[in-house]
Structure formats: C-alpha cells, structure tokens
Motif scaffolding. Structure first.
Motif, PDB file in Angstrom:
ATOM      1  N   ASN A  89      42.827  38.783  43.813  1.00 39.82           N
ATOM      2  CA  ASN A  89      42.649  38.973  42.412  1.00 39.82           C
ATOM      3  C   ASN A  89      43.327  40.176  41.779  1.00 39.82           C
ATOM      4  O   ASN A  89      43.156  40.562  40.878  1.00 39.82           O
ATOM      5  N   PRO A 169      45.596  36.956  38.475  1.00 42.55           N
ATOM      6  CA  PRO A 169      44.723  37.937  38.940  1.00 42.55           C
ATOM      7  C   PRO A 169      43.947  38.424  37.795  1.00 42.55           C
ATOM      8  O   PRO A 169      44.227  37.931  36.707  1.00 42.55           O
ATOM      9  N   ARG A 170      42.750  39.322  38.323  1.00 39.93           N
ATOM     10  CA  ARG A 170      42.082  39.898  37.268  1.00 39.93           C
ATOM     11  C   ARG A 170      42.576  41.345  36.834  1.00 39.93           C
ATOM     12  O   ARG A 170      42.373  41.850  35.859  1.00 39.93           O
TER      13      ARG A 170
END
Ligand SMILES: Nc1ncnc2c1ncn2[C@@H]1O[C@H](COP(=O)(O)OP(=O)(O)OP(=O)(O)O)[C@@H](O)[C@H]1O
Ligand SMILES: [Mg+2]
Length: 274
Positions: A89, A169-170
């Motif tokens: 992430n 991704p975060r």
C-alpha cells in the motif's frame, strides 16, 4: 472526539548512521501523522534527514527505535509476510525519473511491473490497468510500446507516477519529484499529483526543496533540521509566517535545489528490498 486513523503515523522514530566512525542521528525522535487525502511536505536543508524519513516509512531503512504505524497497525509486531502485504500500500516516486525507469523495458512493462511482482491479474488485465494508469497521469495508452529514452523528463516522471499508483496504494512517498524538471513542467506534475490525491484519497509525504511545489500541493509542512522536526503546521502558516529562525532562512532562501547526486539505485532493487 473521534479522530480518523491516520494512514501513516511515526512515533518517536530514530535512525543513526556512522560518519567517520562516529554515530550520529540522521533521524532523531520524529513523530508525525498523515491522513488520507492529505499531503505533508517535508522541507529542510540537504542532509537534514528527509530521505531517511521517507526510507523508514517505506521500510528501506530499519529504525533504531520508535515505531511506524500503517493504518493504525504497527509494522514491528507483524510477520514478514504481513509486512509485505501492508507495504504493497506504500509506494514511492523518485527525483530522477530516467534513472528510476529500467531503460530496457517498454513503458507498458514498466508501469505494470508492480502488479507482476504482486502477482495481480492476468496479462490482459494488467495491460488494461497500465493503460488506465497512463491515462490518469495525462498520457495515452499508445505510449506503452515506447522506451523511457524516447520521452521528455516530464513524461518520464508521469510514468514514474503511473507506476506508483497502479497497485492502488494508500500512500506515496514523493522524494523530490519535481527537482529535475523546469518550472512549467513542475507545475504540471504538481497538478497531476494533486488531482490523483483527491481522486484516489491518497496520503503523500512530499520531500522537496521547491517552495512552489510545497505551496501548490501540500496541506501541512514539517521543517527538518539535523534529524529533528523543528516546526510543523499548515503550509500557509509555515510559508507565510515561519516562526523558527531556520524556517525563516529556508523560506527566505527559496530552498536552493539539492546538488547531491542521487544514489543510482533502480526501483527494482528498492522494491526487492521491501
Ligand atoms: N546509508 C547511509 N549510511 C550512512 N549515512 C547515511 C546513509 N543515508 C543517509 N546518511 C546520512 O544521513 C544524513 C541525512 O541524509 P538524508 O539523505 O536523509 O538527507 P536529506 O535531507 O534527504 O538531504 P538531501 O536534501 O540532500 O536529499 C546525511 O548526513 C547523510 O549523509
Ligand atoms: Mg534526500
């Protein structure tokens, strides 16, 4: 009061290196949080510990003490497998787009590579997602069969960004993403980053010497000096009314661009280290 869990939280993070046989703290007891949809700019003179902070978040360096929490979960207590899953992430965009793209691979292969590494999707699905990622960064799918050397610096950096977002991704660590680009292109890349952050609700750590990019993209700014954060707050306040004398000097000097040559490490090696 309930507060949303930050995407990333650093708690009393410390990392030492040795210089001429003497240990010094490149990162010295740093604590900060970044929420989804937020950009924290990390500014400070060359050698103040900005990239090391980014590398600690990405797991490329191990802290001596302190903790990195991803969405509230400490990475320290996890198994290697769980850490790899969580780290999927977290991605990164580097300063030198060309140096971070494998010159032998075509653009399509470069952009979809993180999915290959994670074993996500069929070849056809990956190609489709690569096309989607290219469009998101303002390029077209027709670029997929070209090579990095055939592109301009700005286009190359867009490829780096497409690659960074393809795995959903975060959070993205942006280490001097605009330093090698001229002013107009910087602004365009800033726009691309800003739009992606809003559309994908990303969290950014934006490491930069360029106050223009700080003002354009970041909500909050943290100022680093010799491994410590000496001032942190809303970007408008930090850039318009800096309190710490060091911040005043930095803003006044418009942060000269780092002359340090980036270490030549390909994305592949860095990701292999995760
Ligand atoms: N792997 C390493 N081994 C030894 N020293 C290191 C290592 N990585 C970084 N350092 C040192 O740690 C300090 C902080 O480095 P860092 O790369 O985090 O600085 P920075 O703020 O990103 O600087 P710049 O603006 O020049 O990129 C520097 O003195 C650097 O020489
Ligand atoms: Mg750096």
């Amino acid at each position: 009061m309930t507060q949303t869990t930050p995407v990333i939280e650093l708690r009393n993070l410390t990392k030492s290196f040795k210089r001429h046989g003497i240990s010094f703290r490149a990162v010295d007891d740093i604590s900060l949080r970044i929420q989804a949809g937020e950009t924290l700019a990390l500014i400070g003179e060359s050698g103040s510990g900005k990239s090391t902070t980014g590398r600690l978040i990405l797991g490329l360096d191990k802290p001596d003490s302190g903790d990195v929490l991803f969405q509230g979960e400490s990475l320290r207590t996890k198994s290697a497998k769980e850490v790899r899953r969580l780290r999927a992430n977290l991605t990164v965009v580097f300063q030198e787009p060309f140096e971070s793209l494998n010159p032998r691979l075509r653009i399509g292969a470069i952009v979809e590579e993180p999915l290959v590494v994670q074993g996500v999707g069929s070849a056809e699905e990956r190609r489709e997602r690569a096309a989607g990622a290219l469009e998101r960064v303002g390029l077209t799918a027709s670029m997929m069969d070209r090579f990095p050397r055939e592109l301009s610096g700005g286009q190359q950096q867009r490829i780096g960004i497409a690659r960074a977002i393809i795995g959903k991704p975060r959070m993205i660590v942006l280490d001097e993403p605009t330093a090698s680009l001229d002013r107009t292109i910087r602004r365009q890349i800033g726009d691309v980053l800003d739009e992606l952050k809003r559309d994908l609700n990303l969290a950014y750590l934006l490491i930069t010497h360029d106050i223009g990019t700080v003002r354009q993209v970041s909500n909050r700014s943290a100022v680093m000096l010799q491994g410590k954060i000496v001032e942190i707050g809303p970007t408008a306040e930090i850039t318009e009314d800096p309190q710490h004398p060091y911040t005043q000097r930095l803003i006044g000097a418009e942060l000269p661009v780092s002359v340090a040559k980036p270490r030549r490490t390909s994305i592949e090696t860095k990701e292999a280290a995760l």
